[in-house]
Design a protein around this motif. Structure first.
Motif, short mmCIF file in Angstrom:
data_model
loop_
_atom_site.label_atom_id
_atom_site.label_comp_id
_atom_site.label_asym_id
_atom_site.label_seq_id
_atom_site.Cartn_x
_atom_site.Cartn_y
_atom_site.Cartn_z
N PHE A 83 -11.46 4.51 10.37
CA PHE A 83 -10.69 4.64 11.62
C PHE A 83 -9.21 4.83 11.27
O PHE A 83 -8.66 4.06 10.52
CB PHE A 83 -10.89 3.37 12.45
N VAL A 84 -8.62 5.87 11.84
CA VAL A 84 -7.17 6.02 11.70
C VAL A 84 -6.57 5.82 13.08
O VAL A 84 -6.82 6.60 14.01
CB VAL A 84 -6.79 7.40 11.12
N PHE A 85 -5.79 4.75 13.21
CA PHE A 85 -5.20 4.40 14.50
C PHE A 85 -4.03 5.33 14.83
O PHE A 85 -3.46 5.98 13.95
CB PHE A 85 -4.72 2.94 14.49
N ASN A 86 -3.68 5.31 16.09
CA ASN A 86 -2.62 6.17 16.59
C ASN A 86 -1.27 5.90 15.91
O ASN A 86 -0.55 6.82 15.58
CB ASN A 86 -2.52 5.90 18.11
N VAL A 87 -0.96 4.64 15.69
CA VAL A 87 0.30 4.28 15.02
C VAL A 87 -0.07 3.75 13.63
O VAL A 87 -0.66 2.68 13.52
CB VAL A 87 1.07 3.18 15.82
N PRO A 88 0.28 4.47 12.57
CA PRO A 88 -0.20 4.06 11.25
C PRO A 88 0.26 2.66 10.82
O PRO A 88 -0.48 1.94 10.17
CB PRO A 88 0.34 5.13 10.30
N GLU A 89 1.48 2.26 11.24
CA GLU A 89 1.98 0.93 10.85
C GLU A 89 1.01 -0.18 11.26
O GLU A 89 0.91 -1.21 10.61
CB GLU A 89 3.32 0.60 11.52
N ASP A 90 0.31 0.04 12.37
CA ASP A 90 -0.57 -1.01 12.89
C ASP A 90 -1.72 -1.32 11.95
O ASP A 90 -2.27 -2.41 11.98
CB ASP A 90 -1.15 -0.59 14.25
N GLN A 91 -2.13 -0.35 11.16
CA GLN A 91 -3.30 -0.60 10.33
C GLN A 91 -2.97 -0.79 8.86
O GLN A 91 -3.88 -1.02 8.06
CB GLN A 91 -4.33 0.51 10.51
N LEU A 92 -1.69 -0.71 8.50
CA LEU A 92 -1.33 -0.94 7.10
C LEU A 92 -1.06 -2.44 6.93
O LEU A 92 -0.07 -2.95 7.42
CB LEU A 92 -0.11 -0.09 6.73
N LEU A 93 -1.96 -3.10 6.26
CA LEU A 93 -1.95 -4.57 6.25
C LEU A 93 -1.48 -5.17 4.93
O LEU A 93 -1.46 -6.38 4.77
CB LEU A 93 -3.35 -5.10 6.57
N PHE A 94 -1.10 -4.32 3.98
CA PHE A 94 -0.70 -4.83 2.66
C PHE A 94 0.66 -4.27 2.28
O PHE A 94 1.10 -3.27 2.83
CB PHE A 94 -1.77 -4.46 1.63
N PRO A 95 1.32 -4.92 1.31
CA PRO A 95 2.70 -4.51 1.01
C PRO A 95 2.84 -3.11 0.42
O PRO A 95 3.84 -2.45 0.64
CB PRO A 95 3.18 -5.56 0.00
N THR A 96 1.87 -2.67 -0.38
CA THR A 96 2.02 -1.34 -0.98
C THR A 96 0.81 -0.47 -0.62
O THR A 96 -0.26 -0.97 -0.29
CB THR A 96 2.11 -1.43 -2.52
N LYS A 134 5.42 1.76 -3.67
CA LYS A 134 6.61 1.51 -2.83
C LYS A 134 6.23 0.59 -1.67
O LYS A 134 5.11 0.68 -1.16
CB LYS A 134 7.10 2.83 -2.23
N PRO A 135 7.17 -0.28 -1.22
CA PRO A 135 6.86 -1.07 -0.02
C PRO A 135 6.56 -0.12 1.14
O PRO A 135 7.28 0.87 1.33
CB PRO A 135 8.15 -1.85 0.23
N LEU A 136 5.53 -0.45 1.91
CA LEU A 136 5.09 0.48 2.96
C LEU A 136 6.16 0.73 4.02
O LEU A 136 6.23 1.81 4.59
CB LEU A 136 3.81 -0.03 3.60
N HIS A 137 7.01 -0.28 4.27
CA HIS A 137 8.01 -0.08 5.32
C HIS A 137 9.13 0.86 4.88
O HIS A 137 10.00 1.21 5.67
CB HIS A 137 8.55 -1.41 5.86
N HIS A 138 9.11 1.27 3.59
CA HIS A 138 10.10 2.24 3.14
C HIS A 138 9.59 3.68 3.27
O HIS A 138 10.33 4.62 3.00
CB HIS A 138 10.45 2.00 1.66
N LEU A 139 8.34 3.86 3.67
CA LEU A 139 7.78 5.20 3.73
C LEU A 139 8.10 5.89 5.07
O LEU A 139 8.35 5.22 6.07
CB LEU A 139 6.25 5.16 3.57
N SER A 140 8.06 7.22 5.04
CA SER A 140 8.27 7.97 6.29
C SER A 140 7.00 7.89 7.14
O SER A 140 5.94 7.49 6.64
CB SER A 140 8.57 9.43 5.97
N HIS A 141 7.11 8.32 8.39
CA HIS A 141 5.95 8.27 9.28
C HIS A 141 4.79 9.09 8.70
O HIS A 141 3.64 8.63 8.69
CB HIS A 141 6.33 8.80 10.66
#
Lengths: 230, 234
Positions: A83-96, A134-141
């Motif tokens: 499943f790929v959710f509409n907002v990717p941040e919602d499903q990324l649950l780990f730091p990298t 890389k930390p996931l919050h540093h990635l582009s959309h």
């Protein structure tokens, strides 16, 4: 051959006796078939995808790879679905990215090194292996979108459910995503507003309108005509 | 040091700072020494130490407003005695915040997960705590975007504009956060995040220096506890 996804007379409403979001949905996907789900905002595309994996309550029957969705079978059904959710941040649950993508494999009992290698490979296939650590919050959309997709693909699910996978992607990334999806063996149900993307990837288009399935066509042009888009 | 020993030592040092006697200058010096030592060991960024101090002052200074009330109800006690309770809350609050922030800032999200998995905490609790930390960065990004949009739309500057934005935050920011929490919960369920013991993602082994550090912190806590309760100092 057993359909990968079969849903019959599906009805979705969030509250008992509440307003119906979708009703009378009959949909079937053959193994490897790619179907686009289109409809205006609020037509119920996301709700339908969520209902297919038991994340919103529904009436009717849903079966994935012959397994009928119920409280008892929901985990087994989900193990066959990416499943790929509409907002990717919602499903990324780990730091990298590497950890996130490998999670699906590790929980299936794969050895750590092997899982990390497979996750790296999946990220490489989607062109984001350079951001593995890389930390996931540093990635582009767009990068997050691909990492989420890699996480869904890495376990080679029989059915892929994608909610607006091209949202926020540049045209080149959309093209690459389309060719990646076409190369996969999984059956795919893709909720999208991007008719050109649907045309490039899917063999069939289902139109949702006013809470029901109004049209099922093989040419995106018919949807364009239906919406008077020329 | 392994993440689990850093977390454990942080908890022990935090406990020691909460137990340290504050009725004498020596006790205050002891507490200051404990906090300073932990800051040196953890090496948090100076800016973080500063902002934690400011936040601590904002949170704990208002307790001194209780002093006149205590004075009014306490009969024959003086100002110094009346201020003793707010003073203890203030000092312990500042010390506890510095120790906690220094402990957490020395861990990456991945290390925090590894450390939590090694500690005797129910795995669901650890998984949820780890996920809260994981989502904080996204939340900070979202808060930043709200703040940018406030600036662009003229929310900052004039006092009335600021006030309008401030009162609308519970109706704007909170629903967004709740919506995100719901969606993350869906994704966790779909991906089987809470069904799995996150130890499958890897844990750091205990080494002799980790045990040494933990034993050192236990001794420190023991010394502080006996100083306060066995020595009869409050």
């Amino acid at each position: 051959m057993k359909p990968t996804l079969q849903c019959t007379d599906l009805l979705i409403r969030y509250e008992e006796k509440g307003e119906t979001v979708l009703s009378g949905i009959d949909l079937s996907l053959a193994p490897g078939e790619r179907v686009a789900l289109v409809g205006q905002n609020g037509a119920g595309k996301t709700s339908l995808l969520l209902a297919l994996v038991g994340l919103v309550p529904c009436e009717g029957t849903v079966a994935v790879c012959g397994e009928v969705l119920s409280a008892r079978t929901v985990k087994r059904v989900r193990s066959n679905v990416g499943f790929v959710f509409n907002v990717p941040e919602d499903q990324l649950l780990f730091p990298t990215a590497l950890e996130d993508v490998s999670f699906g494999l590790l929980r299936r009992g794969m050895q750590r090194e092997e899982a990390f290698a497979a996750a790296g490979e999946a990220l490489g296939r989607l062109g984001v292996d350079h951001v593995s650590n890389k930390p996931l919050h540093h990635l582009s959309h767009g990068q997050k979108q691909r990492v989420a997709l890699a996480g869904a693909l890495v376990t080679a699910p029989s059915l892929l459910l994608l909610d607006e996978p091209t949202a926020g992607l540049d045209p080149l990334a959309c093209k690459e995503l389309a060719s990646t999806l076409v190369s996969l063996e999984s059956a795919q149900l893709i909720a999208t507003h991007d008719l050109a993307f649907a045309e490039a990837v899917c063999s069939r288009v289902v139109l949702l309108e006013a809470g029901t399935m109004v049209e099922e066509v093989t040419k995106v042009g018919e949807i364009r005509r239906h919406w008077k888009l020329g | 040091m392994a993440p689990q020993s850093r977390i454990l030592c942080g908890i022990l040092v935090f406990s020691a700072s909460m137990c340290a006697p504050l009725s004498s200058l020596l006790g205050l010096a002891g507490l200051t020494g404990i906090v300073a030592l932990w800051l040196v060991v953890s090496l948090p960024p100076a800016r973080l130490v500063g902002s934690t101090l400011v936040l601590g002052l904002i949170l704990f200074l208002p307790y001194f407003l209780l002093t006149p009330l205590v004075l009014g109800q306490g009969g024959h006690i003086g100002w110094l005695e009346a201020a003793a309770v707010p003073w203890r809350i203030f000092v312990r609050g500042l010390a506890g915040m510095q120790v906690s922030v220094a402990t957490i800032s020395a861990l990456s999200a991945g290390e925090l997960r590894q450390g939590m998995m090694r500690l005797p905490i129910p795995s669901v609790v650890s998984a949820i705590l780890v996920q809260i930390v994981q989502q904080t960065s996204t939340l900070l990004g979202e808060t930043g975007r709200i703040s940018q949009s406030m600036t662009v739309r003229g929310g900052t500057g004039a006092l009335a504009g600021n006030w309008r934005v401030l009162v609308s935050l519970p109706r704007v920011w909170l629903p967004r956060v709740m919506g995100r929490a719901e969606r993350v919960a869906d994704a966790m369920e779909m991906r089987g995040y809470l069904e799995e013991d996150l130890a499958v993602m890897g844990v750091a082994p205990w080494k002799s220096r980790d045990l040494l550090a933990v034993v050192g912190c236990v001794v420190l806590l023991g010394a502080v506890v006996s100083w306060r309760w066995v020595g009869g100092v409050s």
